[in-house]
Design an enzyme around this catalytic site. Sequence first.
Site, short mmCIF file in Angstrom:
data_model
loop_
_atom_site.label_atom_id
_atom_site.label_comp_id
_atom_site.label_asym_id
_atom_site.label_seq_id
_atom_site.Cartn_x
_atom_site.Cartn_y
_atom_site.Cartn_z
N GLU A 83 0.87 -1.20 0.00
CA GLU A 83 0.00 0.00 0.00
C GLU A 83 0.90 1.24 0.00
O GLU A 83 1.99 1.22 0.56
CB GLU A 83 -0.90 -0.03 1.24
CG GLU A 83 -1.85 1.13 1.44
CD GLU A 83 -2.73 1.45 0.25
OE1 GLU A 83 -2.39 2.44 -0.43
OE2 GLU A 83 -3.73 0.76 -0.02
N ASP A 132 -8.78 1.48 -7.31
CA ASP A 132 -9.37 2.78 -7.69
C ASP A 132 -9.94 2.68 -9.11
O ASP A 132 -9.23 2.29 -10.03
CB ASP A 132 -8.29 3.86 -7.65
CG ASP A 132 -7.75 4.04 -6.25
OD1 ASP A 132 -8.44 4.62 -5.40
OD2 ASP A 132 -6.61 3.58 -6.00
N ASP A 168 -16.65 -2.58 -7.30
CA ASP A 168 -18.07 -2.18 -7.18
C ASP A 168 -18.41 -1.20 -8.30
O ASP A 168 -19.42 -0.51 -8.22
CB ASP A 168 -18.33 -1.50 -5.81
CG ASP A 168 -17.61 -0.17 -5.70
OD1 ASP A 168 -16.53 -0.02 -6.31
OD2 ASP A 168 -18.13 0.74 -5.02
N THR A 197 -14.61 -5.21 2.82
CA THR A 197 -13.63 -4.14 3.04
C THR A 197 -14.34 -2.80 3.29
O THR A 197 -15.54 -2.65 3.03
CB THR A 197 -12.69 -3.98 1.83
OG1 THR A 197 -13.40 -3.31 0.79
CG2 THR A 197 -12.17 -5.32 1.31
N LYS A 198 -13.55 -1.83 3.74
CA LYS A 198 -14.08 -0.48 3.99
C LYS A 198 -14.69 0.12 2.72
O LYS A 198 -15.79 0.66 2.72
CB LYS A 198 -12.93 0.44 4.44
CG LYS A 198 -12.59 0.38 5.88
CD LYS A 198 -12.95 1.71 6.58
CE LYS A 198 -13.16 1.50 8.05
NZ LYS A 198 -11.98 0.96 8.74
#
Length: 228
Positions: A83, A132, A168, A197-198
Amino acid sequence: MTEHQPSARRAVRSFVIREGRFTPSQRRNLERHWSEYGIEADADPLARFERPQPLVVEVGFGMGDSLFESARVEPAYNFLGVEVHRPGVGHLLGLAGNAGLTNLRVAVADAREVLARLPEASVARVQVYFPDPWPKKRHHKRRLIQPEFVSAVVERLAPGGVLHVVTDWAAYAEWIDEVLGGFAQLTPVPPPSRVTTKYEQRGLRLGHAITEFAVALERDPPQATADR
Ligand SMILES: C[S@@+](CC[C@H](N)C(=O)[O-])C[C@H]1O[C@@H](n2cnc3c(N)ncnc32)[C@H](O)[C@@H]1O
């Protein structure tokens, strides 16, 4: 060249670094636990694990809650999280340090560079959860899932190893489908289990559909047929 001209040599990044949002505890945990869990830029990632076990690489773990949970419930695997968002790294290291996890290590770097430092056929699973989406057309080149990235993953996957990607974003799902479809050596398999996940929670609140891709690298590459 003026300072506004893009350099032809600069790699297109799939991320934007936002350093300003450290909480005091994220910063403290990053400092306190880095020597135990962190992988320095020039280090061999595999040498940092205590036990030789199958390796799972999670690219872009964000705040790391789901990576922490995966590493906690699968102690027979080593987990390498990659990350660039250091507040998220601090958050994950706090969770890992408190739980005393020994099968997790973290690199703060572009995942493409970290993958390049792993040996061929060394990875059991690569998980990319909610990369992203870069929705604007002029930003599509910044999407992480590109043929070059998948090629690098394929080189590092062990035979039978799995690439698991979840999004998503409907338009990104179509893109991912097309990119993965270009790899004949990858076959769809049932998605490995995972925790929410968040970023996924946010997508669900917005009413987005979740699309999962899980593909496995063939175990026996086709043999070249000899001329008769
Ligand atoms: C949309 S967030 C999703 C975070 C998390 N997986 C989740 O589902 O909550 C995507 C994350 O990928 C990270 N990222 C993007 N490109 C990356 C790269 N090349 N290497 C490492 N991390 C990357 C970003 O910093 C960001 O935290």
